[in-house]
Structure formats: C-alpha cells, structure tokens
Scaffold this motif. Sequence first.
Motif, PDB file in Angstrom:
ATOM      1  N   GLY A 149      44.557  22.194  30.401  1.00 37.84           N
ATOM      2  CA  GLY A 149      45.326  22.948  29.574  1.00 37.84           C
ATOM      3  C   GLY A 149      44.530  24.002  28.675  1.00 37.84           C
ATOM      4  N   GLU A 150      44.752  24.046  27.563  1.00 40.29           N
ATOM      5  CA  GLU A 150      43.693  24.702  26.561  1.00 40.29           C
ATOM      6  C   GLU A 150      42.486  24.438  26.284  1.00 40.29           C
ATOM      7  OE1 GLU A 150      46.558  25.795  23.315  1.00 40.29           O
ATOM      8  OE2 GLU A 150      47.715  27.063  24.599  1.00 40.29           O
ATOM      9  N   GLU A 151      41.980  23.233  26.986  1.00 38.48           N
ATOM     10  CA  GLU A 151      40.761  22.600  26.676  1.00 38.48           C
ATOM     11  C   GLU A 151      39.834  22.682  27.443  1.00 38.48           C
ATOM     12  OE1 GLU A 151      42.405  18.946  23.863  1.00 38.48           O
ATOM     13  OE2 GLU A 151      42.467  18.698  25.933  1.00 38.48           O
ATOM     14  N   ILE A 152      38.463  22.794  27.358  1.00 38.86           N
ATOM     15  CA  ILE A 152      37.294  22.658  28.278  1.00 38.86           C
ATOM     16  C   ILE A 152      36.512  21.483  27.980  1.00 38.86           C
ATOM     17  CG2 ILE A 152      35.979  24.256  26.856  1.00 38.86           C
ATOM     18  CD1 ILE A 152      34.944  25.332  29.306  1.00 38.86           C
ATOM     19  N   LEU A 153      36.015  20.884  29.167  1.00 41.67           N
ATOM     20  CA  LEU A 153      35.006  19.673  29.130  1.00 41.67           C
ATOM     21  C   LEU A 153      33.609  20.375  28.743  1.00 41.67           C
ATOM     22  CD1 LEU A 153      35.322  16.561  31.091  1.00 41.67           C
ATOM     23  CD2 LEU A 153      33.095  17.554  30.382  1.00 41.67           C
ATOM     24  N   LEU A 154      33.295  19.756  27.482  1.00 40.84           N
ATOM     25  CA  LEU A 154      31.677  19.876  27.443  1.00 40.84           C
ATOM     26  C   LEU A 154      31.122  18.660  27.099  1.00 40.84           C
ATOM     27  CD1 LEU A 154      32.240  23.109  25.135  1.00 40.84           C
ATOM     28  CD2 LEU A 154      31.615  22.957  27.325  1.00 40.84           C
ATOM     29  N   ALA A 155      29.578  18.665  27.338  1.00 41.08           N
ATOM     30  CA  ALA A 155      29.133  17.458  27.359  1.00 41.08           C
ATOM     31  C   ALA A 155      27.577  17.676  26.967  1.00 41.08           C
ATOM     32  CB  ALA A 155      29.035  16.737  28.744  1.00 41.08           C
ATOM     33  N   VAL A 173      31.173  15.330  38.677  1.00 42.64           N
ATOM     34  CA  VAL A 173      32.154  15.139  37.342  1.00 42.64           C
ATOM     35  C   VAL A 173      32.290  13.739  37.507  1.00 42.64           C
ATOM     36  CG1 VAL A 173      34.399  15.517  36.477  1.00 42.64           C
ATOM     37  CG2 VAL A 173      32.950  17.462  37.773  1.00 42.64           C
ATOM     38  N   GLU A 174      32.776  13.139  38.387  1.00 35.18           N
ATOM     39  CA  GLU A 174      33.257  11.630  38.542  1.00 35.18           C
ATOM     40  C   GLU A 174      31.910  10.780  37.908  1.00 35.18           C
ATOM     41  OE1 GLU A 174      35.199  10.381  41.896  1.00 35.18           O
ATOM     42  OE2 GLU A 174      35.864   8.444  40.845  1.00 35.18           O
ATOM     43  N   GLU A 175      30.687  11.224  38.508  1.00 34.42           N
ATOM     44  CA  GLU A 175      29.409  10.150  38.239  1.00 34.42           C
ATOM     45  C   GLU A 175      29.274  10.368  36.468  1.00 34.42           C
ATOM     46  OE1 GLU A 175      26.813  10.255  42.229  1.00 34.42           O
ATOM     47  OE2 GLU A 175      26.024  11.343  40.504  1.00 34.42           O
ATOM     48  N   GLU A 176      29.276  11.495  36.090  1.00 30.92           N
ATOM     49  CA  GLU A 176      28.607  11.946  34.761  1.00 30.92           C
ATOM     50  C   GLU A 176      29.773  11.601  33.757  1.00 30.92           C
ATOM     51  OE1 GLU A 176      27.084  15.773  34.593  1.00 30.92           O
ATOM     52  OE2 GLU A 176      25.187  15.148  35.864  1.00 30.92           O
ATOM     53  N   VAL A 177      30.856  11.843  33.796  1.00 29.38           N
ATOM     54  CA  VAL A 177      32.048  11.498  32.938  1.00 29.38           C
ATOM     55  C   VAL A 177      33.128  10.589  33.475  1.00 29.38           C
ATOM     56  CG1 VAL A 177      31.189  13.442  31.523  1.00 29.38           C
ATOM     57  CG2 VAL A 177      33.094  13.848  33.142  1.00 29.38           C
ATOM     58  N   GLY A 178      33.316  10.302  34.655  1.00 28.27           N
ATOM     59  CA  GLY A 178      34.256   9.271  35.227  1.00 28.27           C
ATOM     60  C   GLY A 178      35.701   9.939  35.266  1.00 28.27           C
ATOM     61  N   GLU A 216      39.942   8.851  32.069  1.00 27.29           N
ATOM     62  CA  GLU A 216      39.550   8.857  30.729  1.00 27.29           C
ATOM     63  C   GLU A 216      38.250   9.322  30.693  1.00 27.29           C
ATOM     64  OE1 GLU A 216      41.229   8.868  27.797  1.00 27.29           O
ATOM     65  OE2 GLU A 216      43.204   8.698  28.884  1.00 27.29           O
ATOM     66  N   ILE A 217      37.514  10.099  29.731  1.00 27.72           N
ATOM     67  CA  ILE A 217      36.125  10.489  29.585  1.00 27.72           C
ATOM     68  C   ILE A 217      35.334   9.146  29.458  1.00 27.72           C
ATOM     69  CG2 ILE A 217      34.394  11.585  28.361  1.00 27.72           C
ATOM     70  CD1 ILE A 217      36.308  14.086  28.106  1.00 27.72           C
ATOM     71  N   ARG A 218      34.559   8.852  30.321  1.00 31.19           N
ATOM     72  CA  ARG A 218      33.348   7.799  30.089  1.00 31.19           C
ATOM     73  C   ARG A 218      32.041   8.415  30.461  1.00 31.19           C
ATOM     74  NH1 ARG A 218      33.568   4.920  33.889  1.00 31.19           N
ATOM     75  NH2 ARG A 218      35.733   5.828  35.097  1.00 31.19           N
ATOM     76  N   PRO A 219      31.423   8.935  29.502  1.00 31.78           N
ATOM     77  CA  PRO A 219      29.974   9.458  29.758  1.00 31.78           C
ATOM     78  C   PRO A 219      29.340   8.358  30.339  1.00 31.78           C
ATOM     79  CG  PRO A 219      30.690   9.935  27.366  1.00 31.78           C
ATOM     80  CD  PRO A 219      31.763   8.866  28.083  1.00 31.78           C
ATOM     81  N   ASP A 220      28.360   8.697  31.327  1.00 34.28           N
ATOM     82  CA  ASP A 220      27.463   7.602  32.190  1.00 34.28           C
ATOM     83  C   ASP A 220      26.440   7.321  31.296  1.00 34.28           C
ATOM     84  OD1 ASP A 220      25.438   9.643  32.181  1.00 34.28           O
ATOM     85  OD2 ASP A 220      25.443   9.627  34.185  1.00 34.28           O
ATOM     86  N   ASP A 266      27.253  12.464  25.525  1.00 34.15           N
ATOM     87  CA  ASP A 266      28.401  12.501  24.896  1.00 34.15           C
ATOM     88  C   ASP A 266      29.146  13.534  25.638  1.00 34.15           C
ATOM     89  OD1 ASP A 266      30.248  11.980  22.915  1.00 34.15           O
ATOM     90  OD2 ASP A 266      29.729  13.749  21.882  1.00 34.15           O
ATOM     91  N   ALA A 267      30.665  13.549  25.767  1.00 33.31           N
ATOM     92  CA  ALA A 267      31.567  14.575  26.278  1.00 33.31           C
ATOM     93  C   ALA A 267      32.778  14.445  25.505  1.00 33.31           C
ATOM     94  CB  ALA A 267      31.448  14.278  27.959  1.00 33.31           C
ATOM     95  N   GLY A 268      33.405  15.652  25.687  1.00 36.50           N
ATOM     96  CA  GLY A 268      34.823  15.862  25.197  1.00 36.50           C
ATOM     97  C   GLY A 268      35.363  16.959  25.670  1.00 36.50           C
ATOM     98  N   TRP A 269      37.011  16.937  25.338  1.00 34.55           N
ATOM     99  CA  TRP A 269      37.694  18.274  25.423  1.00 34.55           C
ATOM    100  C   TRP A 269      37.655  19.263  24.196  1.00 34.55           C
ATOM    101  CZ3 TRP A 269      38.976  18.596  30.192  1.00 34.55           C
ATOM    102  CH2 TRP A 269      39.131  17.511  31.212  1.00 34.55           C
ATOM    103  N   TYR A 270      37.700  20.193  24.582  1.00 28.64           N
ATOM    104  CA  TYR A 270      37.521  21.064  23.273  1.00 28.64           C
ATOM    105  C   TYR A 270      38.259  22.225  23.344  1.00 28.64           C
ATOM    106  CZ  TYR A 270      33.177  18.239  22.037  1.00 28.64           C
ATOM    107  OH  TYR A 270      32.515  17.339  21.703  1.00 28.64           O
TER     108      TYR A 270
END
Length: 275
Positions: free
Chosen positions: A158-164, A195-200, A232-236, A242-246
């Motif tokens: 949506g209006e968010e981007i994944l940054l880590a 993407v799957e390895e790093e943040v699940g 759901e975001i799960r940082p490896d 750390d990672a999140g939606w911004y």
Amino acid sequence: MSDDTPRFIPSTKPSPEASSTGYWFAFRKRELLVTESGGVESLESLETLGLSPLRTQFLGMLGDTPCHSAELPDDAPAPAGMRFRDLRMLYGQVSETLAALAGRAVQIVEWDRQHQFCGACAAPTKRAEHDRSRLCTQCGLAHFPRLSPAIIVAVERGEEILLARGPQFPPGIYSVLAGFVDPGESVEDAVHREVEEEVGIRVRDVRYFGSQPWPFPNSLMLGFTAQYASGEIRPDLHEIEDAGWYRADALPNVFPGRISISQWLLHDFLERQRA
Ligand SMILES: [Zn+2]
C-alpha cells in the motif's frame, strides 16, 4: 570532463591512428589518481608525471579520446598537484561519466592483477588478442573480469515501503533489501529468495526497475520493485537486524544523496506517494 562528454565505446585495443594522449585512470590499490580539483585530465603518459605503472590496459574511446587504466605500485607517490582518492568518495562528486569510467577501470585493473596466473593449473597467463580475457599459457583456460550480479528490491505494501538495516550499516540507517544472485538462479527467483530469507515475507508483481554497476568490488546491481503478498516480517538477525514498514511521511534515517540505485528506488517510491 563534464556530463556533456561524448559516448564511451569500449575496446581492448586502440586503433593505430589513435593518439597516445588520453585519460589515464591510474590506481594505487583502489585509490584513483586525480587532480587537486578531483578530476581526471588528459595526459600524454603516466611516465611524464614520473610514475611507473606495473600494468596498463586500454579501456576504449571517449569520443576521440583514448582511455586507459593503470595499476601503480603501492608506494607510488602522488605527483605535485595531484592526489589519490578513494573511489567511493568520487561518487556524487564527479560527473557520472567519470565515475562510471573509474568504476570500469578499477575492476579491469583488479582483474589484470589477480589473473596473472591460472586458477586451475597455476601457469602464467597472457593477454588474449581479441577480447578482455587472460589465457593460460599451459591449459588455455580463459579468465575474464569477474562480475557479481546482485538484486536490490523495494518491497511496497500500500502506502508503505519495507526498509531494513544490516549490522554493518552506520548506526540508525535503513535501506531497501539486496543480495547476490546464486549460480543457476534467475534474477526474479533471487528477488523472491532474498526477501524471504532476509525478512520472512512473500512478494508478488516483481518488476524490473533499472541497474547500476557498483564496483565495490565488482557488483552489478539489478533493481526491482515488488508488492507484499503474505507473511509477517521476521528479520533473519544475520544479514538483517531490523526491518519494518514505513510511510513516506515517517521514514527512518536513510543514506544521504542520490548516488546509488538503493536511493533511486526509495526516491521513486517517495515521488509516487507524493503524486
Ligand atoms: Zn591453466
């Protein structure tokens, strides 16, 4: 050189009528010899500056000007009025043409230095006649400059981007995800896997964005956008701490400037959010 410079045509051998005067991209380790103002000027030769290169390579023609790379000894002094500068520092400081040529030059210098002997049988190699390779004088194996493709991806929800952030980042800095392409893997598969390895999470609608050579030491960054699909975001906790939606109006700290494709991806997202 400025950004209205002519097109660069790569080549491994100068034409017989080409002048010997040209641009010399001379490196001491990974530092480029530049003028005090940070540029590269046309020279007759490095010898006229009192320098003795260990190895040189013809890179190609920038318009009518021959371009060369050179490896200097580790203890080569900077000639008067010149200095050695870390290649990374040049990005964003000099024209894109100069930065791209310097990035090309340093990779060719390093390939030449690292392939004087065959990796299979250890015999000396020699320069190939017709392409950018070094051939083993015993077993004939060809050694080309190494290029490491890597994907870099802006994942949106949506209006968010994944940054880590990776543990090696400066404190507090976040960026988009990136990783090397494995042998036998398509770049699209690499996007899904990284993407799957790093943040699940799973992504969909992977779309090509653009590319950037990144000579630190020999990457080719292939940029993509992708849409969040599930998870759901799960940082490896190894490559990503750390990672999140911004949202565009609530970004964390990011690398300053617009010199790398990670920043072009982020600004592309921000511009679409403002539109
Ligand atoms: Zn060999």
